[in-house]
Design a protein around this motif. Structure first.
Motif, short mmCIF file in Angstrom:
data_model
loop_
_atom_site.label_atom_id
_atom_site.label_comp_id
_atom_site.label_asym_id
_atom_site.label_seq_id
_atom_site.Cartn_x
_atom_site.Cartn_y
_atom_site.Cartn_z
N UNK A 8 124.34 15.94 70.72
CA UNK A 8 123.92 17.18 71.36
C UNK A 8 124.66 18.41 70.83
N UNK A 9 125.76 18.18 70.08
CA UNK A 9 126.58 19.31 69.61
C UNK A 9 125.85 20.09 68.51
N UNK A 10 126.16 21.36 68.43
CA UNK A 10 125.60 22.22 67.39
C UNK A 10 126.72 23.09 66.81
N UNK A 11 126.43 23.71 65.65
CA UNK A 11 127.36 24.66 65.06
C UNK A 11 128.68 24.04 64.70
N UNK A 12 129.77 24.77 65.04
CA UNK A 12 131.11 24.34 64.68
C UNK A 12 131.48 23.01 65.34
N UNK A 13 131.04 22.80 66.59
CA UNK A 13 131.34 21.55 67.29
C UNK A 13 130.72 20.36 66.57
N UNK A 14 129.48 20.53 66.10
CA UNK A 14 128.82 19.45 65.38
C UNK A 14 129.56 19.14 64.09
N UNK A 15 130.06 20.20 63.41
CA UNK A 15 130.80 20.00 62.17
C UNK A 15 132.10 19.21 62.43
N UNK A 16 132.77 19.48 63.55
CA UNK A 16 134.01 18.77 63.85
C UNK A 16 133.76 17.31 64.18
N UNK A 17 132.65 17.04 64.90
CA UNK A 17 132.29 15.64 65.14
C UNK A 17 132.02 14.93 63.82
N UNK A 18 131.30 15.61 62.93
CA UNK A 18 131.00 15.02 61.63
C UNK A 18 132.27 14.80 60.81
N UNK A 19 133.22 15.75 60.91
CA UNK A 19 134.48 15.62 60.16
C UNK A 19 135.24 14.37 60.63
N UNK A 20 135.28 14.17 61.94
CA UNK A 20 135.98 12.99 62.48
C UNK A 20 135.31 11.70 62.01
N UNK A 21 133.98 11.68 62.03
CA UNK A 21 133.25 10.48 61.59
C UNK A 21 133.49 10.22 60.11
N UNK A 22 133.51 11.27 59.30
CA UNK A 22 133.75 11.12 57.87
C UNK A 22 135.17 10.62 57.61
N UNK A 23 136.12 11.15 58.35
CA UNK A 23 137.51 10.70 58.16
C UNK A 23 137.66 9.23 58.49
N UNK A 24 137.01 8.77 59.58
CA UNK A 24 137.08 7.35 59.93
C UNK A 24 136.45 6.49 58.83
N UNK A 25 135.34 6.97 58.25
CA UNK A 25 134.69 6.21 57.20
C UNK A 25 135.57 6.11 55.96
N UNK A 26 136.17 7.24 55.55
CA UNK A 26 137.05 7.21 54.38
C UNK A 26 138.28 6.35 54.65
N UNK A 27 138.80 6.41 55.88
CA UNK A 27 139.95 5.60 56.24
C UNK A 27 139.61 4.11 56.17
#
Length: 534
Positions: free
Chosen positions: A455-474
């Motif tokens: 449901x997040x949009x804008x900057x909040x959506x980007x931060x959720x995506x950043x966390x998901x990407x970091x978990x994937x790279x980790x």
């Protein structure tokens, strides 16, 4: 209620099943007589056929004379010569309770103890008695609490509870068989009618006509009605017999108090409340952890490791020992609520035997060789497939198992990266990020999202995506490190397995490298040097 009255009630309840059958047969006979008297032709013939079809399962249920016998419980039967201390303890307790000792003792894989008796002639003649004693239960109890458990089970023998079991089981089996037969006939009739209507509908559609809606509501109504009658009596039968079972448990608890003392009896029930979920956790988190990777613990450790975990996590189980569920028992429960049983016991006067319970030795010391018993239990209860798996030490099992699970998670990330055109592996994904930083956010669209993230949009959506990407790279990085031997999964009996990195500040450097890779201006070089460099 004495044993004689309980036996009489069990017989009356069983007789009620036969009386119900006689009444229903009489109703069907009356319907047949009225049909022959007032109806003629095909209608009368149809009613007669229906009544005969309905009467067959009633008669079959009434004449199912043989009491069903359940499958024998898996376990290891131990003789007096093999386990003299355990046998002497059981015989001593049986003598104090005032009953005949069991003829067999079977060690099982359950956090439980139970007794059975192969009584004959509807319980009028005694039969072979068996005590089923779970090794995981013994693992978690001291000797005084085990004596309380054994006294409870001997109390069932003394109260003739096991003698009535075949009689009660016979009534339950006959009711279940009769209800099942009527339900199966109803289902078959509905299926036959549905197939018939579907065939007609298909023909109408093929002819360019509108098909009628499938309607089977009226089919099998007589069978369902008969099943409902027996089901109603079955519910009454279960409530009546299980209410007696709950009273039997309370009576057996008093035998436990009398033999082992108030504190030991209450302590055994409290410990049982903690041991049951602890053993489930152990079997899933330790004993069978390696099955997915084709591995098993060392011989004797499938159940023997439970002792090690309990010692490491004893403090974690204190809450389960002290806080019992207060949810009342259902009319269909065979045991009263544990909180009620403990409250009844602890409300009794102090008998001064609390010191004995505090100084008691572990109950496994009653066995001649606990480790050998644990090992002997495995081939008796494990599947041939599990027994055929290679055995490895716990540390190796945890590392290789976690490596396999981590690899499965990393594979899903690789598939998502491939969907965005990245080459397989961490190196390919980092190359794709360097070529097009926006691929990072597209990649996260392939991952599951929480409701909040979706449901997040804008900057909040980007931060959720950043966390998901970091978990994937980790996950990709740790999988690469563990697979290459740079890092290793570490066994812990007190907490989840953890990945141990090389000594020094490696973990901190890895965190910094992951942060750099998911920054707004990504820098993948630190992650490459730390994980991918030789």
């Amino acid at each position: 209620m004495g044993a004689t009255l309980r036996a009489l009630r069990a017989l009356v309840l069983l007789a009620g099943f036969y009386l119900l059958g006689v009444v229903l047969l009489a109703v069907l006979a009356a319907a047949d007589w009225a049909c022959v008297t007032w109806l003629h032709g095909p209608a009368a013939f149809k009613v007669l056929i229906v009544s005969v079809v309905l009467a067959i399962p009633i008669v079959r249920g009434m004449f199912m004379l043989r009491t069903p016998r359940g499958d024998p419980r898996p376990g290891v039967a131990v003789t007096d010569r093999q386990e003299p201390v355990l046998w002497n303890t059981v015989r001593e307790i049986a003598e104090h309770v005032g009953t005949r000792a069991p003829d067999e003792i079977v060690l099982t894989e359950e956090v439980n103890a139970a007794v059975s008796e192969d009584a004959r002639l509807l319980g009028l003649r005694p039969g072979t008695r068996r005590l089923y004693l779970g090794l995981p239960l013994m693992t978690g109890l001291d000797e005084m609490r085990l004596r309380a458990v054994l006294a409870h089970e001997m109390g069932h023998y003394a109260n003739l509870d096991t003698r009535l079991t075949p009689l009660i089981a016979r009534g339950r089996a006959q009711l279940i068989r009769t209800v099942t037969h009527f339900q199966e006939r109803s289902d078959k009739k509905i299926a036959k009618e549905r197939a018939k209507q579907e065939k007609k509908a298909a023909k109408r559609i093929a002819a360019g006509k509108t098909a009628k809606e499938i309607d089977t509501d009226g089919e099998g109504a007589m069978y369902r009605a008969m099943a409902a009658i027996y089901l109603a009596y079955g519910n009454f039968y279960m409530r009546a017999t299980l209410s007696a079972s709950r009273r039997q448990e309370l009576a057996a608890d008093l035998a436990a108090v009398r033999i082992a003392g108030r504190d030991a009896a209450a302590g055994a029930l409290r410990e049982l409340n903690a041991l049951d979920p602890a053993f489930d956790f152990y079997m899933h988190g330790y004993a069978t952890l390696g099955v997915g990777s084709g591995l098993m613990p060392p011989r004797g450790q499938v159940f023997g490791g439970f002792r090690t975990m309990l010692a490491a996590r004893s403090a974690d189980l204190d809450e389960l020992r002290t806080e019992l569920s207060t949810e009342p028992a259902s009319p269909y429960d065979s045991h009263p609520a544990l909180a009620e049983r403990v409250a009844r016991i602890e409300a009794l006067p102090d008998d001064g035997r609390g010191g004995q319970a505090a100084a008691a030795r572990p109950s496994l010391e009653l066995l001649a060789d606990a480790d050998a018993s644990m090992a002997a239990l495995e081939p008796a209860v494990l599947t041939p497939q599990a027994l055929a798996l290679p055995r490895v030490e716990w540390a190796e099992l945890v590392h290789r198992s976690m490596l396999g699970y981590a690899g499965q998670g990393a594979e899903r990330i690789r598939e998502a990266a491939a969907a965005e055109g990245a080459a397989p592996g961490l190196a390919g994904l980092l190359d794709a990020i360097d070529a097009d930083p926006a691929v990072r956010w597209r990649l996260t669209e392939h991952f599951p999202k929480s409701e909040q993230a979706a449901a997040a949009t804008g900057r909040a959506a980007r931060e959720f995506a950043r966390s998901a990407l970091r978990r994937a790279l980790s996950q990709l990085a740790t999988d690469r490190l563990a697979d290459s031997g740079t890092a290793r999964w570490q066994l812990s009996w007190s907490e989840p397995a953890t990945l141990r990195y090389p000594a020094g500040d490696f973990a901190d450097r890895l965190d910094e490298a992951l942060d750099a890779a998911v920054a707004d201006q990504p820098d993948t070089e630190p992650l490459r040097k730390l994980v991918l460099a030789p």
